[in-house]
Design an enzyme around this catalytic site. Structure first.
Site, mmCIF file in Angstrom:
data_model
loop_
_atom_site.group_PDB
_atom_site.id
_atom_site.type_symbol
_atom_site.label_atom_id
_atom_site.label_comp_id
_atom_site.label_asym_id
_atom_site.label_seq_id
_atom_site.Cartn_x
_atom_site.Cartn_y
_atom_site.Cartn_z
ATOM 1 N N ASP A 100 2.588 -5.261 -1.734
ATOM 2 C CA ASP A 100 3.324 -4.392 -0.812
ATOM 3 C C ASP A 100 2.461 -3.374 -0.087
ATOM 4 O O ASP A 100 2.947 -2.329 0.336
ATOM 5 C CB ASP A 100 4.404 -3.647 -1.609
ATOM 6 C CG ASP A 100 3.809 -2.903 -2.802
ATOM 7 O OD1 ASP A 100 2.589 -2.646 -2.791
ATOM 8 O OD2 ASP A 100 4.558 -2.584 -3.733
ATOM 9 N N GLU A 122 3.422 -12.008 -5.827
ATOM 10 C CA GLU A 122 4.237 -10.842 -6.219
ATOM 11 C C GLU A 122 5.346 -10.594 -5.187
ATOM 12 O O GLU A 122 5.563 -9.487 -4.692
ATOM 13 C CB GLU A 122 3.402 -9.580 -6.429
ATOM 14 C CG GLU A 122 4.094 -8.536 -7.289
ATOM 15 C CD GLU A 122 3.256 -7.271 -7.508
ATOM 16 O OE1 GLU A 122 3.285 -6.381 -6.645
ATOM 17 O OE2 GLU A 122 2.578 -7.181 -8.552
ATOM 18 N N GLU A 136 5.846 1.190 0.870
ATOM 19 C CA GLU A 136 5.713 -0.134 0.239
ATOM 20 C C GLU A 136 6.987 -0.969 0.285
ATOM 21 O O GLU A 136 6.916 -2.190 0.392
ATOM 22 C CB GLU A 136 5.243 0.022 -1.215
ATOM 23 C CG GLU A 136 3.791 0.477 -1.373
ATOM 24 C CD GLU A 136 3.598 1.974 -1.251
ATOM 25 O OE1 GLU A 136 4.602 2.709 -1.048
ATOM 26 O OE2 GLU A 136 2.443 2.434 -1.332
ATOM 27 N N HIS A 226 -0.403 8.550 -7.466
ATOM 28 C CA HIS A 226 -0.933 8.439 -6.095
ATOM 29 C C HIS A 226 0.107 8.192 -5.017
ATOM 30 O O HIS A 226 -0.229 8.026 -3.852
ATOM 31 C CB HIS A 226 -1.962 7.301 -6.032
ATOM 32 C CG HIS A 226 -1.356 5.941 -6.195
ATOM 33 N ND1 HIS A 226 -0.766 5.264 -5.153
ATOM 34 C CD2 HIS A 226 -1.226 5.145 -7.276
ATOM 35 C CE1 HIS A 226 -0.310 4.098 -5.591
ATOM 36 N NE2 HIS A 226 -0.569 4.004 -6.886
ATOM 37 N N ARG A 228 2.573 8.061 -1.988
ATOM 38 C CA ARG A 228 2.690 8.855 -0.753
ATOM 39 C C ARG A 228 3.974 9.682 -0.723
ATOM 40 O O ARG A 228 3.975 10.811 -0.226
ATOM 41 C CB ARG A 228 2.681 7.928 0.469
ATOM 42 C CG ARG A 228 1.300 7.664 1.032
ATOM 43 C CD ARG A 228 1.394 6.816 2.306
ATOM 44 N NE ARG A 228 0.244 6.998 3.172
ATOM 45 C CZ ARG A 228 -0.949 6.457 2.970
ATOM 46 N NH1 ARG A 228 -1.174 5.718 1.903
ATOM 47 N NH2 ARG A 228 -1.942 6.664 3.815
ATOM 48 N N HIS A 259 -7.058 9.610 -8.530
ATOM 49 C CA HIS A 259 -7.142 8.760 -7.337
ATOM 50 C C HIS A 259 -7.940 9.494 -6.249
ATOM 51 O O HIS A 259 -7.837 10.710 -6.121
ATOM 52 C CB HIS A 259 -5.715 8.472 -6.871
ATOM 53 C CG HIS A 259 -5.592 7.382 -5.843
ATOM 54 N ND1 HIS A 259 -6.029 7.525 -4.557
ATOM 55 C CD2 HIS A 259 -5.073 6.130 -5.924
ATOM 56 C CE1 HIS A 259 -5.784 6.403 -3.875
ATOM 57 N NE2 HIS A 259 -5.202 5.542 -4.694
HETATM 58 C C1 UD1 Z 1 -2.739 2.371 -1.239
HETATM 59 C C2 UD1 Z 1 -1.462 1.574 -0.928
HETATM 60 C C3 UD1 Z 1 -0.491 1.657 -2.099
HETATM 61 C C4 UD1 Z 1 -1.161 1.265 -3.406
HETATM 62 C C5 UD1 Z 1 -2.399 2.128 -3.595
HETATM 63 C C6 UD1 Z 1 -3.132 1.730 -4.845
HETATM 64 C C7 UD1 Z 1 -0.539 1.489 1.343
HETATM 65 C C8 UD1 Z 1 0.185 2.210 2.402
HETATM 66 N N1 UD1 Z 1 -0.807 2.187 0.231
HETATM 67 O O1 UD1 Z 1 -2.389 3.749 -1.276
HETATM 68 O O2 UD1 Z 1 0.595 0.784 -1.853
HETATM 69 O O3 UD1 Z 1 -0.265 1.465 -4.465
HETATM 70 O O4 UD1 Z 1 -3.278 1.943 -2.467
HETATM 71 O O5 UD1 Z 1 -4.045 2.708 -5.250
HETATM 72 O O6 UD1 Z 1 -0.889 0.341 1.514
HETATM 73 N N2 UD1 Z 1 -9.848 6.684 -0.806
HETATM 74 C C9 UD1 Z 1 -11.211 6.725 -1.004
HETATM 75 N N3 UD1 Z 1 -11.808 5.665 -1.647
HETATM 76 C C10 UD1 Z 1 -11.111 4.600 -2.108
HETATM 77 C C11 UD1 Z 1 -9.725 4.581 -1.919
HETATM 78 C C12 UD1 Z 1 -9.098 5.621 -1.260
HETATM 79 O O7 UD1 Z 1 -11.878 7.676 -0.616
HETATM 80 O O8 UD1 Z 1 -11.730 3.692 -2.666
HETATM 81 C C13 UD1 Z 1 -9.179 7.797 -0.076
HETATM 82 C C14 UD1 Z 1 -9.540 7.775 1.423
HETATM 83 O O9 UD1 Z 1 -9.630 9.094 1.900
HETATM 84 C C15 UD1 Z 1 -8.325 7.061 2.037
HETATM 85 C C16 UD1 Z 1 -7.220 7.610 1.164
HETATM 86 O O10 UD1 Z 1 -7.769 7.658 -0.161
HETATM 87 O O11 UD1 Z 1 -8.147 7.353 3.406
HETATM 88 C C17 UD1 Z 1 -5.921 6.835 1.180
HETATM 89 O O12 UD1 Z 1 -6.096 5.445 0.925
HETATM 90 P P1 UD1 Z 1 -4.881 4.442 1.314
HETATM 91 O O13 UD1 Z 1 -5.270 3.062 0.975
HETATM 92 O O14 UD1 Z 1 -4.453 4.731 2.693
HETATM 93 O O15 UD1 Z 1 -3.687 4.941 0.421
HETATM 94 P P2 UD1 Z 1 -3.451 4.901 -1.130
HETATM 95 O O16 UD1 Z 1 -2.717 6.141 -1.465
HETATM 96 O O17 UD1 Z 1 -4.702 4.588 -1.826
HETATM 97 N N1 UDP Z 2 -6.692 1.271 -12.834
HETATM 98 C C1 UDP Z 2 -8.087 1.242 -12.963
HETATM 99 N N2 UDP Z 2 -8.737 2.436 -13.044
HETATM 100 C C2 UDP Z 2 -8.107 3.632 -12.993
HETATM 101 C C3 UDP Z 2 -6.706 3.651 -12.842
HETATM 102 C C4 UDP Z 2 -6.029 2.448 -12.764
HETATM 103 O O1 UDP Z 2 -8.700 0.170 -13.022
HETATM 104 O O2 UDP Z 2 -8.771 4.690 -13.079
HETATM 105 C C5 UDP Z 2 -5.974 -0.016 -12.721
HETATM 106 C C6 UDP Z 2 -4.748 -0.193 -13.587
HETATM 107 O O3 UDP Z 2 -5.070 -0.760 -14.846
HETATM 108 C C7 UDP Z 2 -3.871 -1.110 -12.748
HETATM 109 C C8 UDP Z 2 -4.232 -0.735 -11.311
HETATM 110 O O4 UDP Z 2 -5.474 -0.064 -11.382
HETATM 111 O O5 UDP Z 2 -4.194 -2.479 -12.939
HETATM 112 C C9 UDP Z 2 -3.175 0.136 -10.697
HETATM 113 O O6 UDP Z 2 -3.611 0.621 -9.472
HETATM 114 P P1 UDP Z 2 -2.866 1.798 -8.700
HETATM 115 O O7 UDP Z 2 -2.112 2.638 -9.653
HETATM 116 O O8 UDP Z 2 -3.883 2.450 -7.827
HETATM 117 O O9 UDP Z 2 -1.890 1.015 -7.718
HETATM 118 P P2 UDP Z 2 -0.406 0.445 -7.881
HETATM 119 O O10 UDP Z 2 -0.389 -0.479 -9.050
HETATM 120 O O11 UDP Z 2 0.518 1.606 -8.023
HETATM 121 O O12 UDP Z 2 -0.171 -0.259 -6.580
#
Ligand code: UD1
Ligand code: UDP
Length: 383
Positions: A100, A122, A136, A226, A228, A259
């Site tokens: 998602d 999924e 999502e 994490h 939004r 995160h």
């Molecule tokens: C995204 C997904 C969410 C998923 C989550 C898992 C969308 C809209 N959101 O949310 O569904 O559950 O990932 O964690 O698709 N950033 C870093 N390094 C990284 C990752 C993120 O610096 O490796 C920071 C950056 O500033 C980036 C911000 O986090 O711009 C947001 O990342 P983004 O993928 O937009 O949103 P998530 O909250 O991570």
């Molecule tokens: N996870 C990880 N390291 C961390 C936190 C989570 O490897 O520090 C793993 C966790 O076991 C799970 C996945 O990341 O498999 C979940 O990711 P996240 O919570 O970012 O996204 P969501 O599942 O909510 O989309």
């Protein structure tokens, strides 16, 4: 002779990578039927690369699109344009997306525009509340409107799709691939004594020394967050709840790999950095994180993947959201929804810490999300 089908697997974030690794590995076993290429959008960068490194997966295409504090317009537009070019050059027969995220939704749109078939791993998870999880719930509904093959993790998700009018012949109930990956990790940890030592060293380097939990001391509470829809007041509430838990229960260690999203980093470090029993860590590699799930007493999270993993490990989960698209573990008692209300989070955590009967009810190991062979079933269905 069967023509080899070209499959492009696309993902962008940490959880998608964790859940698509087994599918890629399984597809690669069948070179007589499939040619598989991996495209990462790199919607995440560091957190994605952590997973690619653990499982030694080298993408064939990398859109490298992440920007600091990106918004949904940035990701959607960059994925749509970036994937268009990859589809034009590789010309796959099928694109496989996951779950998602905005990567999955925009990739599906790009494939749809180019008349390329789409498989959704999924598929069928629903809250039917477009505001939660946001965005999502929209992403997964749009992906399911556009795709051709549905890999539903459970009967509940299959039923959602059927109720929406999807042809039952296009739906395959496979279990969730996260269980495949989790079992792989559990096995690696169990069978390699050096890994435990390396993990302990890593945690210690981050300022946390893992202690053996006893009846009343050093119970470990593992936290992630994490979403939004919780930015702003929701996260302030979550931080307040954690502060209250830390103060009311000096016997616990709260370990929180934070995160990298700045909307999470800022409030969490501002409000929680000075509590002696709160340990704020960087995002952990998958194996150390699974090890902490195994060692912890309970988990507080808003994560989708962790809600699926923890019941297999017999760990109670309090989900800091109002609704979930994963009702199976709520129904069997391993997961409870507590929202982001600080009093509710504190009272349910205290109940789990103080009431052993309640704890035992929630910590019975159960596994509604699959038998660890989801990738095998997906590839079999594709073949
Ligand atoms: C995204 C997904 C969410 C998923 C989550 C898992 C969308 C809209 N959101 O949310 O569904 O559950 O990932 O964690 O698709 N950033 C870093 N390094 C990284 C990752 C993120 O610096 O490796 C920071 C950056 O500033 C980036 C911000 O986090 O711009 C947001 O990342 P983004 O993928 O937009 O949103 P998530 O909250 O991570
Ligand atoms: N996870 C990880 N390291 C961390 C936190 C989570 O490897 O520090 C793993 C966790 O076991 C799970 C996945 O990341 O498999 C979940 O990711 P996240 O919570 O970012 O996204 P969501 O599942 O909510 O989309």
């Amino acid at each position: 002779m069967v023509k080899v089908k070209k499959i492009l697997v696309v993902f962008g974030t940490r959880p998608e990578a964790i859940k698509m690794v087994p599918v890629v590995k399984e597809l690669e076993k069948h070179t007589d039927v499939f040619e598989v290429k991996v495209c990462v959008t790199a919607q995440h960068r560091e957190m994605l690369d952590q997973v690619l490194a653990v499982f030694n997966l080298k993408p064939d295409f990398d859109l490298n699109l992440m920007a600091e504090n990106q918004d949904l317009f940035d990701i959607t537009a960059k994925v749509l344009l970036g994937i268009r070019d990859v589809l034009k050059s590789y010309k796959p027969d099928l694109v496989l997306v996951h779950g998602d995220t905005t990567t999955s939704m925009a990739t599906s749109m790009a494939a749809f525009y180019m008349h390329i078939r789409i498989g959704h791993v999924e598929a069928g998870l629903r809250t039917y509340d477009l505001s939660s999880p946001w965005p999502e719930e929209m992403n997964r509904q749009v992906t399911d409107r556009l795709c051709d093959y549905y890999f539903a993790p459970t009967e509940t998700s299959r039923k959602n799709l059927i109720d929406e009018g999807i042809n039952i012949n296009k739906i395959f109930v496979t279990g969730n691939t996260v269980i495949d990956t989790l079992l792989m990790a559990v096995d690696l940890i169990a069978n390699n004594k050096d890994i435990k030592h390396t993990i302990n060293e890593l945690l210690s380097g981050f300022g946390y020394n893992l202690k053996e939990s006893t009846e009343n001391a050093h119970k470990l509470i593992l936290v992630t967050g994490h979403r939004r829809e919780s930015f702003g007041q929701g996260f302030l509430n979550i931080c307040l709840a954690l502060k209250n838990i830390a103060e009311n229960h000096p016997e616990v260690d709260i370990v929180y790999p934070v995160h990298l999203n700045p909307n999470v980093q800022k409030p969490v470090f501002k409000l929680l950095a000075n509590n002696s029993n709160v340990f704020l860590l960087p995002p952990l590699d998958y194996l150390p994180f699974v090890y902490l799930m195994q060692k912890c007493y309970l988990i507080l999270t808003d994560s989708g993947g962790i809600q699926e993993e923890a019941p297999s490990l017999g760990k109670p989960v309090l989900v800091m959201r109002e609704v979930t698209e994963r009702p199976e573990a709520v129904d069997n008692g391993a997961v409870k929804l507590v929202g982001t209300n600080p009093e509710k989070i504190l009272s349910m955590t205290s109940k789990l810490l103080d009431d052993s009967k309640f704890y035992d009810q929630m910590s019975r190991s159960s596994n509604p999300y699959g038998d660890g062979k989801a990738a095998y079933y997906i590839v079999k269905a594709l073949a």
